[in-house]
Write an enzyme that holds these catalytic residues in place. Structure first.
Site, PDB file in Angstrom:
ATOM      1  N   HIS A   1      39.051  50.763  18.798  1.00  0.00           N
ATOM      2  CA  HIS A   1      39.098  51.482  17.531  1.00  0.00           C
ATOM      3  C   HIS A   1      40.471  52.091  17.285  1.00  0.00           C
ATOM      4  O   HIS A   1      41.287  52.229  18.201  1.00  0.00           O
ATOM      5  CB  HIS A   1      38.025  52.573  17.486  1.00  0.00           C
ATOM      6  CG  HIS A   1      38.229  53.650  18.523  1.00  0.00           C
ATOM      7  ND1 HIS A   1      37.777  53.528  19.822  1.00  0.00           N
ATOM      8  CD2 HIS A   1      38.827  54.859  18.452  1.00  0.00           C
ATOM      9  CE1 HIS A   1      38.078  54.615  20.507  1.00  0.00           C
ATOM     10  NE2 HIS A   1      38.726  55.442  19.693  1.00  0.00           N
TER      11      HIS A   1
ATOM     12  N   ARG B   1      45.155  53.337  25.908  1.00  0.00           N
ATOM     13  CA  ARG B   1      45.886  52.910  24.721  1.00  0.00           C
ATOM     14  C   ARG B   1      46.239  51.431  24.862  1.00  0.00           C
ATOM     15  O   ARG B   1      46.925  51.029  25.801  1.00  0.00           O
ATOM     16  CB  ARG B   1      47.138  53.766  24.575  1.00  0.00           C
ATOM     17  CG  ARG B   1      47.817  53.715  23.232  1.00  0.00           C
ATOM     18  CD  ARG B   1      49.020  54.647  23.165  1.00  0.00           C
ATOM     19  NE  ARG B   1      48.625  56.035  23.337  1.00  0.00           N
ATOM     20  CZ  ARG B   1      49.073  56.820  24.319  1.00  0.00           C
ATOM     21  NH1 ARG B   1      49.902  56.367  25.226  1.00  0.00           N
ATOM     22  NH2 ARG B   1      48.675  58.073  24.394  1.00  0.00           N
TER      23      ARG B   1
ATOM     24  N   GLU C   1      31.908  59.158  21.059  1.00  0.00           N
ATOM     25  CA  GLU C   1      32.368  60.138  20.086  1.00  0.00           C
ATOM     26  C   GLU C   1      31.813  59.797  18.709  1.00  0.00           C
ATOM     27  O   GLU C   1      31.290  58.702  18.488  1.00  0.00           O
ATOM     28  CB  GLU C   1      33.896  60.177  20.045  1.00  0.00           C
ATOM     29  CG  GLU C   1      34.545  58.848  19.699  1.00  0.00           C
ATOM     30  CD  GLU C   1      36.043  58.856  19.934  1.00  0.00           C
ATOM     31  OE1 GLU C   1      36.677  59.920  19.820  1.00  0.00           O
ATOM     32  OE2 GLU C   1      36.603  57.780  20.239  1.00  0.00           O
TER      33      GLU C   1
ATOM     34  N   GLN D   1      42.821  52.057  20.669  1.00  0.00           N
ATOM     35  CA  GLN D   1      42.414  52.573  21.970  1.00  0.00           C
ATOM     36  C   GLN D   1      40.957  52.270  22.260  1.00  0.00           C
ATOM     37  O   GLN D   1      40.211  51.799  21.400  1.00  0.00           O
ATOM     38  CB  GLN D   1      42.684  54.075  22.040  1.00  0.00           C
ATOM     39  CG  GLN D   1      42.069  54.881  20.905  1.00  0.00           C
ATOM     40  CD  GLN D   1      42.535  56.319  20.872  1.00  0.00           C
ATOM     41  OE1 GLN D   1      41.735  57.232  20.993  1.00  0.00           O
ATOM     42  NE2 GLN D   1      43.837  56.528  20.717  1.00  0.00           N
TER      43      GLN D   1
ATOM     44  N   HIS E   1      37.638  53.726  25.233  1.00  0.00           N
ATOM     45  CA  HIS E   1      37.244  54.698  26.256  1.00  0.00           C
ATOM     46  C   HIS E   1      36.193  54.086  27.183  1.00  0.00           C
ATOM     47  O   HIS E   1      35.375  53.261  26.741  1.00  0.00           O
ATOM     48  CB  HIS E   1      36.652  55.954  25.613  1.00  0.00           C
ATOM     49  CG  HIS E   1      37.493  56.539  24.521  1.00  0.00           C
ATOM     50  ND1 HIS E   1      38.737  57.080  24.744  1.00  0.00           N
ATOM     51  CD2 HIS E   1      37.275  56.651  23.183  1.00  0.00           C
ATOM     52  CE1 HIS E   1      39.241  57.505  23.599  1.00  0.00           C
ATOM     53  NE2 HIS E   1      38.367  57.259  22.639  1.00  0.00           N
TER      54      HIS E   1
END
Length: 275
Positions: free
Chosen positions: A140, A160, A82, A63, A65
């Site tokens: 990642h 995804r 993150e 996935q 972001h």
């Protein structure tokens, strides 16, 4: 009250586990596997950050972001940077971070469709104690056999790219658009700034400190919330008892007294760090 113990919320996931590490109790016999434990902030306000525990028995999807600007273009409040602190890793556990070499986006899309994206990714062996900061745009995948703490910008926007043949929706157009498919560069953590204090992340999206046990006072600016995450040990925050596996929201000036063996994370938004 400047220190509030947050409620926990267990999230069932097919890739989760039925046996959780201490101090978390296992799900009921025959229950669904638990993949995540979230900490819920009281009220309706959406906090800047989210804190989770993750427990994996299978690889999570490949996935990516969006960053803040890309999220804003889509009408979303923020992107998603993150970071992960690995608490436990079975032998052979890995995490995919970035690609082994720069990849053209057309090739990335083709590889997501035919499954060869797994071979393009850089699967890194991991062990307990490892720490990774994952900027938005990084392709990642979290591997199997891991227990970790995740601190992230408060966004659940996940594109995804590949899911090992599982019957779940992919988001190739959006994911390829925001992906930065190149080798991962480790975040330059500032490191130890005092005998009892280490800077793991120093902005700009958020700050994450690692604190040793003992007594200290944390003074937060007006309107700023911090999250105290006890990794090990126990203590008091303005008289509110805490122990490993919990999370507290802090505001204002808070006095913390933790036992000598405590290991604490402190996360808060903003470009600067506390003095």
């Amino acid at each position: 009250m400047p220190a509030i113990l947050l409620a926990t919320h267990r999230v069932e996931k097919p890739w989760g586990r039925r046996e959780l590490r201490a101090p978390f109790g296992d799900p009921p016999a025959g229950g669904e596997p638990v993949g995540e434990i979230w900490f819920q902030t009281p009220g309706d306000a959406a906090p800047d950050l989210l804190v989770k525990y993750l427990f994996t028995s299978e690889k999570l999807s490949v996935q990516v972001h969006p960053d803040d600007a890309q999220a804003h273009d889509r009408g979303l409040p923020r992107g998603k940077d993150e970071c992960w602190l690995i608490l436990g890793a079975e032998p052979g556990s890995t995490i995919a971070l970035g690609t082994k070499a720069p990849v053209e986006k057309a090739k990335l899309r083709d590889s997501a469709l035919d499954g060869s994206i797994e071979q393009l990714l850089d699967w890194k062996p991991v062990k307990a104690g490892d720490f990774f900061y994952v900027p938005s745009g990084t392709v990642h995948a979290i591997g199997a056999g891991l227990t970790l703490i995740e601190v992230q910008q408060n966004s659940e926007t996940t594109y995804r790219l590949y899911d090992y043949g599982r019957p779940r929706e992919l988001h190739l157009d959006d994911g390829i658009a925001v992906a930065d498919p190149r080798p991962y560069t480790a975040y330059p953590s500032p490191g130890r700034v005092a005998d009892d204090r280490e800077m793991l992340v120093d902005g700009p999206k958020f700050v994450l400190e690692r604190l040793a046990g003992g007594a200290r006072t944390i003074a937060l600016p007006d309107g700023v919330t911090a999250w105290l995450i006890p990794v090990a040990g126990n203590g008091l925050a303005d008289g509110v008892a805490f122990e490993a596996g919990e999370c507290l929201a802090l505001t204002g000036s808070v006095t913390i007294a933790a036992d000598a063996g405590a290991d604490l994370l402190l996360a808060y938004p903003g470009e600067g760090r506390l003095q």
